[in-house]
Motif scaffolding. Structure first.
Motif, mmCIF file in Angstrom:
data_model
loop_
_atom_site.group_PDB
_atom_site.id
_atom_site.type_symbol
_atom_site.label_atom_id
_atom_site.label_comp_id
_atom_site.label_asym_id
_atom_site.label_seq_id
_atom_site.Cartn_x
_atom_site.Cartn_y
_atom_site.Cartn_z
ATOM 1 N N PHE A 4 -32.930 3.945 108.618
ATOM 2 C CA PHE A 4 -32.253 5.479 108.650
ATOM 3 C C PHE A 4 -31.391 5.292 107.384
ATOM 4 N N VAL A 5 -30.585 4.232 107.292
ATOM 5 C CA VAL A 5 -29.655 4.303 105.986
ATOM 6 C C VAL A 5 -30.456 4.088 104.722
ATOM 7 N N GLN A 6 -31.427 3.249 104.797
ATOM 8 C CA GLN A 6 -32.293 2.977 103.494
ATOM 9 C C GLN A 6 -33.043 4.521 103.216
ATOM 10 N N TYR A 7 -33.476 5.163 104.216
ATOM 11 C CA TYR A 7 -33.835 6.536 103.880
ATOM 12 C C TYR A 7 -32.870 7.492 103.262
ATOM 13 N N LEU A 8 -31.625 7.475 103.821
ATOM 14 C CA LEU A 8 -30.632 8.518 103.205
ATOM 15 C C LEU A 8 -30.571 7.823 101.753
ATOM 16 N N ILE A 9 -30.166 6.773 101.295
ATOM 17 C CA ILE A 9 -29.922 6.110 100.168
ATOM 18 C C ILE A 9 -31.096 6.340 99.173
ATOM 19 N N ASN A 10 -32.307 6.169 99.671
ATOM 20 C CA ASN A 10 -33.335 6.326 98.647
ATOM 21 C C ASN A 10 -33.553 7.890 98.307
ATOM 22 N N CYS A 11 -33.174 8.864 99.516
ATOM 23 C CA CYS A 11 -33.182 10.373 98.978
ATOM 24 C C CYS A 11 -32.214 10.584 97.795
ATOM 25 N N ASN A 12 -30.756 9.983 97.929
ATOM 26 C CA ASN A 12 -29.781 10.038 97.229
ATOM 27 C C ASN A 12 -30.204 9.764 96.022
ATOM 28 N N HIS A 13 -30.854 8.509 95.992
ATOM 29 C CA HIS A 13 -31.175 7.731 94.419
ATOM 30 C C HIS A 13 -32.486 8.768 93.936
ATOM 31 N N LYS A 14 -33.120 9.325 94.495
ATOM 32 C CA LYS A 14 -34.274 10.125 94.085
ATOM 33 C C LYS A 14 -33.635 11.504 93.153
ATOM 34 N N SER A 54 -18.132 11.098 90.583
ATOM 35 C CA SER A 54 -17.820 12.399 91.003
ATOM 36 C C SER A 54 -17.498 12.398 92.659
ATOM 37 N N PHE A 55 -16.443 11.781 93.074
ATOM 38 C CA PHE A 55 -16.189 11.675 94.489
ATOM 39 C C PHE A 55 -15.887 12.917 95.194
ATOM 40 N N ASP A 56 -15.221 13.964 94.211
ATOM 41 C CA ASP A 56 -15.035 15.155 94.731
ATOM 42 C C ASP A 56 -16.188 16.227 94.811
ATOM 43 N N LYS A 57 -17.433 15.656 94.238
ATOM 44 C CA LYS A 57 -18.588 16.616 94.085
ATOM 45 C C LYS A 57 -19.796 15.854 94.679
ATOM 46 N N PRO A 58 -20.073 15.007 95.579
ATOM 47 C CA PRO A 58 -21.281 14.416 95.785
ATOM 48 C C PRO A 58 -22.525 15.351 96.102
ATOM 49 N N GLN A 59 -22.178 16.513 96.372
ATOM 50 C CA GLN A 59 -23.310 17.380 96.343
ATOM 51 C C GLN A 59 -24.117 17.698 95.356
ATOM 52 N N LYS A 60 -23.726 17.265 94.067
ATOM 53 C CA LYS A 60 -24.193 17.239 92.679
ATOM 54 C C LYS A 60 -25.615 16.460 92.658
ATOM 55 N N TYR A 61 -25.544 15.436 93.611
ATOM 56 C CA TYR A 61 -26.876 14.706 93.544
ATOM 57 C C TYR A 61 -27.460 14.268 95.114
ATOM 58 N N LYS A 62 -26.386 14.429 96.134
ATOM 59 C CA LYS A 62 -26.638 13.908 97.328
ATOM 60 C C LYS A 62 -27.274 15.070 98.313
ATOM 61 N N PRO A 63 -28.477 15.121 98.503
ATOM 62 C CA PRO A 63 -29.156 16.202 98.984
ATOM 63 C C PRO A 63 -28.642 16.718 100.515
ATOM 64 N N PHE A 64 -27.942 15.852 101.140
ATOM 65 C CA PHE A 64 -27.610 16.060 102.552
ATOM 66 C C PHE A 64 -26.298 16.698 102.473
ATOM 67 N N VAL A 65 -25.488 16.740 101.530
ATOM 68 C CA VAL A 65 -24.364 17.162 101.510
ATOM 69 C C VAL A 65 -24.292 18.632 100.972
ATOM 70 N N SER A 66 -23.367 19.352 101.809
ATOM 71 C CA SER A 66 -23.704 20.911 101.587
ATOM 72 C C SER A 66 -22.206 21.266 100.801
ATOM 73 N N GLU A 67 -21.277 20.757 101.123
ATOM 74 C CA GLU A 67 -19.914 20.786 100.507
ATOM 75 C C GLU A 67 -18.845 19.749 100.658
ATOM 76 N N CYS A 68 -17.827 19.638 100.007
ATOM 77 C CA CYS A 68 -16.985 18.614 100.018
ATOM 78 C C CYS A 68 -15.590 19.241 99.526
ATOM 79 N N SER A 69 -14.632 18.737 100.177
ATOM 80 C CA SER A 69 -13.105 18.971 99.724
ATOM 81 C C SER A 69 -12.415 17.561 99.665
ATOM 82 N N SER A 70 -11.770 17.610 98.893
ATOM 83 C CA SER A 70 -10.685 16.364 98.646
ATOM 84 C C SER A 70 -9.681 16.815 97.579
ATOM 85 N N ARG A 71 -8.749 16.193 97.227
ATOM 86 C CA ARG A 71 -7.697 16.355 96.152
ATOM 87 C C ARG A 71 -8.413 16.418 94.854
ATOM 88 N N VAL A 72 -7.804 16.965 94.041
ATOM 89 C CA VAL A 72 -8.371 17.151 92.614
ATOM 90 C C VAL A 72 -8.191 15.950 91.867
#
Length: 183
Positions: free
Chosen positions: A147-157, A41-59
């Protein structure tokens, strides 16, 4: 098995002197279809990425589509511009490249693959994510890597938590009967 999948699907380009790269894995106790539906879900990364508050893209997103992401407070950034580089539903491969934003992750690209596996006798998923990024001036390779490993691990969790909640609330026909709680 992990090493074979990394070799097959996560071929890294040549890493430059001022870059770092790695692959991280996460086993998730949820069927692959559930995990893949969130990852793709490229248009809704906030579904599982805790550091993303909102996203806008083409449908009608496809390879080449750009999304504008707003980042939650707590990170040294507020926005990120990202391009969908790869989307293969058959092999479950997703690739994204950061093309701009007010952060220090320059020339960042990531590939995520999703693979079925059995975990504790039930359908599960192995997620593999590889990345390559420039090391910012003033930082070491190790600092950038961690730093990147921390972000990815948070996303994976978070991906695991959301996927497993959906799996718990899915009846035998495969239809979700309750909305998942976001991380």
């Amino acid at each position: 098995m992990e090493a074979e999948l990394i070799t097959k699907f996560h071929k890294q380009q040549q890493i430059g002197v001022h870059q770092c790269s790695s692959s991280l894995t996460k086993r998730i106790k949820a069927p692959t279809d559930i995990v893949w539906s969130l990852v793709r879900s490229f248009d809704k990364p906030q579904k599982y990425k805790p550091f993303v508050s909102e996203c806008s893209s083409r449908v009608d997103f496809k390879v080449g589509t750009v999304r504008e992401v707003n980042v939650r407070s707590g990170l040294p950034a507020t926005t990120s511009t990202e391009r969908l580089e790869l989307l293969d539903d058959e092999q479950r491969i997703f690739g994204v490249r950061i093309t701009g934003g007010d952060h220090r992750l320059r020339n960042y690209s990531s590939t995520i693959t999703v693979h079925p596996e059995t975990i504790e006798g039930r359908p599960g998923t192995l997620v593999i994510e590889s990345f390559i990024v420039d090391v910012p001036d003033g930082n070491t390779t190790e600092e950038t890597y961690y730093f990147v490993q921390y972000l990815i691990n948070c996303n994976h969790k978070c991906l695991a938590e959301v996927s497993e909640k959906i799996a718990l609330h899915t009846n035998n026909s495969g239809f979700a009967i309750a909305k998942p709680v976001e991380c």
